[in-house]
Design a protein around this motif. Structure first.
Motif, short mmCIF file in Angstrom:
data_model
loop_
_atom_site.label_atom_id
_atom_site.label_comp_id
_atom_site.label_asym_id
_atom_site.label_seq_id
_atom_site.Cartn_x
_atom_site.Cartn_y
_atom_site.Cartn_z
N GLU A 1 61.34 7.53 114.25
CA GLU A 1 62.06 6.81 113.21
C GLU A 1 61.24 5.63 112.69
OE1 GLU A 1 66.33 4.42 112.65
OE2 GLU A 1 65.84 5.44 114.55
N LEU A 2 60.53 4.95 113.60
CA LEU A 2 59.68 3.83 113.18
C LEU A 2 58.54 4.31 112.30
CD1 LEU A 2 58.80 0.86 113.35
CD2 LEU A 2 57.62 1.42 115.49
N LEU A 3 57.89 5.42 112.67
CA LEU A 3 56.79 5.94 111.86
C LEU A 3 57.28 6.41 110.49
CD1 LEU A 3 54.78 7.93 114.56
CD2 LEU A 3 54.36 5.63 113.69
N ALA A 4 58.49 6.96 110.44
CA ALA A 4 59.04 7.38 109.15
C ALA A 4 59.26 6.17 108.24
CB ALA A 4 60.35 8.13 109.38
N LYS A 5 59.66 5.05 108.80
CA LYS A 5 59.83 3.85 107.99
C LYS A 5 58.48 3.28 107.56
CE LYS A 5 64.33 2.24 109.64
NZ LYS A 5 65.11 1.10 110.16
N LEU A 6 57.45 3.40 108.42
CA LEU A 6 56.13 2.90 108.06
C LEU A 6 55.49 3.73 106.95
CD1 LEU A 6 54.69 1.99 111.57
CD2 LEU A 6 55.22 0.41 109.73
N GLU A 7 55.87 4.99 106.82
CA GLU A 7 55.35 5.79 105.72
C GLU A 7 55.88 5.31 104.37
OE1 GLU A 7 56.32 9.80 106.55
OE2 GLU A 7 54.86 10.03 108.18
N LYS A 8 57.07 4.71 104.36
CA LYS A 8 57.65 4.24 103.12
C LYS A 8 57.14 2.86 102.74
CE LYS A 8 61.90 6.86 103.92
NZ LYS A 8 63.39 6.80 104.08
N LYS A 9 56.93 1.99 103.73
CA LYS A 9 56.41 0.65 103.45
C LYS A 9 55.48 0.25 104.60
CE LYS A 9 60.68 -1.45 105.22
NZ LYS A 9 61.77 -2.42 104.93
N PRO A 10 54.45 -0.55 104.30
CA PRO A 10 53.43 -0.84 105.32
C PRO A 10 53.91 -1.71 106.46
CG PRO A 10 53.01 -2.13 103.35
CD PRO A 10 54.12 -1.18 103.01
N VAL A 11 54.95 -2.50 106.24
CA VAL A 11 55.43 -3.43 107.27
C VAL A 11 56.91 -3.16 107.52
CG1 VAL A 11 55.73 -5.84 107.92
CG2 VAL A 11 53.76 -5.17 106.55
N VAL A 12 57.28 -3.08 108.80
CA VAL A 12 58.67 -2.87 109.19
C VAL A 12 59.08 -4.04 110.07
CG1 VAL A 12 60.27 -1.41 110.47
CG2 VAL A 12 58.51 -0.37 109.05
N ASP A 13 60.15 -4.72 109.69
CA ASP A 13 60.68 -5.85 110.45
C ASP A 13 62.09 -5.53 110.92
OD1 ASP A 13 58.38 -7.41 110.10
OD2 ASP A 13 59.09 -8.09 108.14
N ASP A 14 62.51 -6.23 111.96
CA ASP A 14 63.89 -6.16 112.47
C ASP A 14 64.28 -4.73 112.85
OD1 ASP A 14 63.99 -8.84 111.95
OD2 ASP A 14 64.96 -8.60 110.00
#
Length: 738
Positions: free
Chosen positions: A277-290
């Motif tokens: 799930e974290l990698l899927a979010k990183l594919e959409k934007k370079p930085v993932v917070d919270d």
């Protein structure tokens, strides 16, 4: 003006070689950090190229004009070469006005020498001076030999020296016999190759600088990560192998900081899908917070972390940078609030609202995978009689025991909810009607074997009726609840304590109870005495599941052993659950309470009698010779009694009015008629020897776990509180009621 400048032998190869030099300078300009100097050298060779090509224009111009243009271009090239040399050596600021003045001076000097003086020897000297520009370039290039890759600089510098010598030999008659145009062509081609070699040297030097800069940046990054107050982990993106762990992360996860390659991030995630799930979010934007994750360390309990991640280049590999913050305390509060909003506080089951949300999701999952599910409703039989007969406290125990039985019997995926009052509803995912019938029957038998205790320590047993319906009839939750309630009503009408199935034709009141090995084993099980653990004591966690996972902050549960209920023989020596002391006599009853005037906090002049004391009887009052009373205190071994500290303060004076300050403490003694006492005036003996106060005993705080033993009062002795006298005067007589 005789000179050899008008020779056109080998001119074409020379021109092509100079064009190659210009191209090499153009390429070098993008590679070097002294691009302004390379640009000046480029303009200098442009002047040389025009001067060489101007020979073809001799038939057009006059001889004087040709020599003027040639000398001017040679001097101008020398100015450009010197400017380029200064820039290559590191001079960053060159005055443009000075360059323009040098160009104007070159033109004026050329006009003066060629047009005015028409002196050939001075023309040759001026041409020789123009070769100094090559010498300046050679000196500037040799200045770069301290670089790690400096071979191109050295070779090109020597080639410029040879070009300068060639031009000097070309100015004298004997030197022309030693040189040839082919040699000049080779020199220019060598300069072109030298410039290309310089560009390669600059690229290598630039690469070394980048490598050093990358190493320094990596060391700075390592230092920043190690000194960071937050746990930080860097892992390889392709295989999740850890590459760097700071000390905070090592202590948090229990990892070896010196050998990070032995671990993977996914090994410490309670849910491995969190990384996907974290990698899927990183594919959409370079930085993932919270991003919240639940971590399970090798030792200790799981905890919650708040993750901030981004993809970086670390040690020439694509890596995942992750910084963590411990939010376990916050998540516990959130989960506590969520449980309070979604669970029944008495039974710890889901409430009706949460059941509807979970049931809706289960219906969607059932439709997607074509798996049937079942729902049955449970109602405690004669529950109103339990409340009316034994009290609502016992009714609460019945509901708790029923919910606890469901927890221990059903699966973790089953959803248990309190629907209202004594009704419970249970949803069983992915189960057939036949198996659900067996589960309901086994649950009914287990509940019938539960025993709870009332306040009189009597056994209270109860049964349940169950209405069962399957999603094969309908998968609408509202309709299923109505059908299950209908089947439950039929079960109530047909004797209770049974399971009724609702099929397509309605509730089957002739439902035959199933029989298998598990049900037979359940019927042979002994009675189960339900004993809820007090909230003050850490109870062993129940099995998580059945829609009611064990919670840390479970609601307070009641004790079925009450203080007023006598204990059994096998329970008298054991304390109750919750760490309470068995019922007995308080140790405080061994001593009289001291007068409130001894305490600084008390402001009253009298103290009410103890609640557990009985008023003294008339036959217990015996007068003595000195009209004083005494009390014999029981001696308790191994209990130190502290002497009260001496009170140096002056005690408060009694009030001046007629209020009896002793009447509220103890009843006045009854004086027999045969003993007349005159209180009109005090005897001298009483004034000299006032009645002393009996020794006061300090009230002792009994430590936890010590039994309190009440000592019976001795016959014929009454306890009377005698206050301290405010002065040495006569003792105020007690007021005799009329």
């Amino acid at each position: 003006m005789g000179t050899a400048l008008n020779s056109s032998a080998g001119l074409v190869p020379i021109l092509f070689s100079i064009v190659g030099i210009l191209l090499a300078l153009r390429y070098l300009k993008d590679q070097a950090d002294f691009s302004k100097g390379i640009q000046a050298v480029f303009y200098g060779f442009v002047c040389v190229l025009v001067a060489k090509a101007f020979i073809w224009l001799i038939p057009v111009f006059e001889e004087g004009a040709y020599y003027f243009v040639t000398l001017f271009l040679r001097l101008l090239s020398a100015v450009c070469f010197v400017t380029g040399a200064l820039c290559i050596k590191g001079v960053k600021k060159i005055n443009n006005l000075l360059l323009m003045a040098a160009g104007v001076l070159a033109g004026v000097w050329s006009w003066y020498v060629v047009i005015i003086l028409r002196d050939g020897s001075l023309l040759n000297v001026s041409m020789a001076v123009s070769t100094l520009g090559y010498g300046a370039l050679a000196a500037a290039l040799w200045n770069k030999k301290s670089l790690r890759n400096s071979l191109g600089f050295v070779i090109t510098g020597w080639l410029f020296i040879f070009i300068a010598l060639f031009n000097l030999l070309d100015l004298v008659a004997w030197g022309r016999n030693l040189i040839s145009p082919l040699f000049e062509t080779f020199l220019y081609i060598g300069v072109m190759c030298g410039l290309i070699l310089i560009s390669n040297n600059l690229l290598a030097h630039r690469f070394d600088d980048l490598v050093q800069e990358a190493e320094e940046s990596k060391e700075r990054l390592r230092l920043m990560i190690q000194k960071s107050p937050f746990p930080i982990i860097i892992s390889r993106l392709k295989d999740d192998q850890l590459m760097l762990i700071n000390d905070k992360a090592g202590s948090l996860f229990g990892l070896d900081v010196k050998h990070p390659g032995n671990f993977k991030t996914v090994d410490y995630l309670a849910d491995p899908s969190s990384r996907r799930e974290l990698l899927a979010k990183l594919e959409k934007k370079p930085v993932v917070d919270d991003f919240e994750i639940l971590v399970k360390p090798r030792k200790g309990e799981p905890f919650w972390l708040l993750l901030s991640a981004r993809v970086i280049d670390f040690e020439y590999e694509i890596a995942l940078y992750m910084a963590f913050q411990d939010i376990t305390g916050r998540k516990k509060k959130e989960m506590k609030l969520f449980d309070q909003a979604t669970r029944d506080p008495l039974t710890n089951c889901y409430n009706r609202r949460q059941f509807e949300e979970l049931a809706t999701k289960e219906v969607q999952r059932s439709r997607r995978y074509h798996h049937p599910f079942c729902l049955f409703m449970i109602d405690a039989d004669h529950f109103k009689n339990v409340n009316d007969t034994h009290g609502h406290a016992v009714g609460d125990l019945v509901l708790q025991a029923l919910a606890n039985c469901c927890r221990m019997t059903l699966r973790e995926s089953d959803i248990v909810a309190r629907f209202g009052g004594e009704e419970f509803v249970i949803l069983l995912p992915e189960i057939s009607l036949e198996n659900a019938h067996k589960v309901a029957e086994r649950l009914r038998i287990k509940i019938s074997k539960i025993v709870v205790k009332n306040e009189q320590n009597e056994d209270v047993r109860f049964t349940v009726s169950i209405g069962l319906v399957s999603s094969t009839v309908t998968d609408n939750i509202e309709e299923m609840l109505k059908m299950a309630d209908e089947a439950l009503y039929v079960a109530k009408e047909n004797g209770r304590n049974r399971v009724i199935i609702r099929n397509e034709n309605g509730a089957d009141k002739n439902t035959v109870p199933p029989s298998d090995e598990e049900i037979l084993k359940t019927q042979e099980e002994p009675l189960y005495y339900f004993t809820p653990v007090s909230a003050a004591v850490a109870a062993p966690p129940l099995r998580e599941g059945a829609g009611v996972p064990a919670l840390e902050n479970a609601p307070e549960k009641h004790e079925y052993i009450d203080d007023d209920v006598p204990l059994d023989d096998d329970e008298e020596d054991l304390p109750k659950q919750g760490g309470t002391v068995p019922h007995g006599v308080s140790l405080d009853d061994l001593y009289d309470e001291d007068e409130s005037s001894q305490s600084k906090d008390s402001q009253s002049n009298s103290e009410p009698p103890l609640e557990d004391e009985e008023p003294p009887l008339d036959d217990e009052i015996l007068p003595s010779e000195n009209n004083a009373f005494s009390e014999e205190a029981a001696e308790i071994p191994e209990i130190p009694v502290e002497e009260p500290p001496l009170d140096d303060e002056e005690p408060a004076l009694p009030p001046e009015d007629d209020t009896d300050i002793y009447a509220s403490a103890v009843p006045p003694p009854q004086i027999p008629e045969e003993m007349p006492i005159d209180f009109s005036e005090s005897s001298p003996a009483e004034e000299e020897n006032p009645v002393p106060a009996p020794p006061m005993m300090k009230k002792i705080k009994v430590p936890a776990g010590v039994m309190k033993v009440k000592v019976p009062k001795m016959p014929g002795v009454v306890r009377v509180k005698i206050p301290k006298l405010p002065h040495t005067g006569p003792v105020p007589p007690p007021k005799i009621p009329k």
